[in-house]
Design a protein around this motif. Structure first.
Motif, short mmCIF file in Angstrom:
data_model
loop_
_atom_site.label_atom_id
_atom_site.label_comp_id
_atom_site.label_asym_id
_atom_site.label_seq_id
_atom_site.Cartn_x
_atom_site.Cartn_y
_atom_site.Cartn_z
N SER A 16 68.42 71.49 36.26
CA SER A 16 68.51 69.92 36.62
C SER A 16 67.47 69.10 35.78
N HIS A 107 73.84 66.24 35.71
CA HIS A 107 75.03 66.43 36.32
C HIS A 107 75.19 66.70 37.58
N ASP A 108 74.17 67.59 38.03
CA ASP A 108 74.28 67.93 39.55
C ASP A 108 73.73 66.88 40.45
N ARG A 109 73.25 65.80 39.72
CA ARG A 109 72.57 64.56 40.62
C ARG A 109 71.42 65.32 41.51
#
Length: 121
Positions: A16, A107-109
């Motif tokens: 992340s 992208h996975d926030r």
């Protein structure tokens, strides 16, 4: 001196953090800045060790004094600033700091990253 400021959730992984930094599409930072209460989380410690980059912990009081271009309501209520990543980068980069990028989201926030340039760390 270029500083990458990070904000992230407890469930953030090394991937992340890596992804949030990559989203900035900026130069390699000289230091990472992170809220002091998150500086020792396993994922962040592993990420900083992997990249061999200096870590600058930023206090809650220092975060609250920073105005940021991004204004996330939830973050403002919890941390007293609109963007943890932007505020960390600005604080760690010194009194003459300027943002190179506003926050970018993995992208996975799970993580955000912003870059600042300044005169110190």
């Amino acid at each position: 001196m270029i500083v990458a400021g990070f904000g992230f959730r407890g469930a953030a992984t090394v991937a992340s953090l890596r992804d949030a930094l990559a989203q900035t599409d900026g130069p390699q930072p000289d230091a990472y800045a992170v809220p002091d209460d998150k500086a020792r989380t396993p994922a962040f410690v592993a990420f900083a060790a992997e990249t061999r980059t200096k870590v600058v912990p930023v206090t809650a009081n220092a975060l609250q004094s920073v105005q940021t271009p991004t204004q996330a309501e939830r973050v403002l209520e919890k941390r007293g600033t609109g963007s943890v990543a932007e505020a960390c980068a600005l604080v760690a980069a010194g009194s003459k700091a300027a943002l190179l990028t506003t926050r970018h989201i993995s992208h996975d926030r799970m993580a955000t990253c912003a870059l600042a340039i300044g005169d110190s760390t």
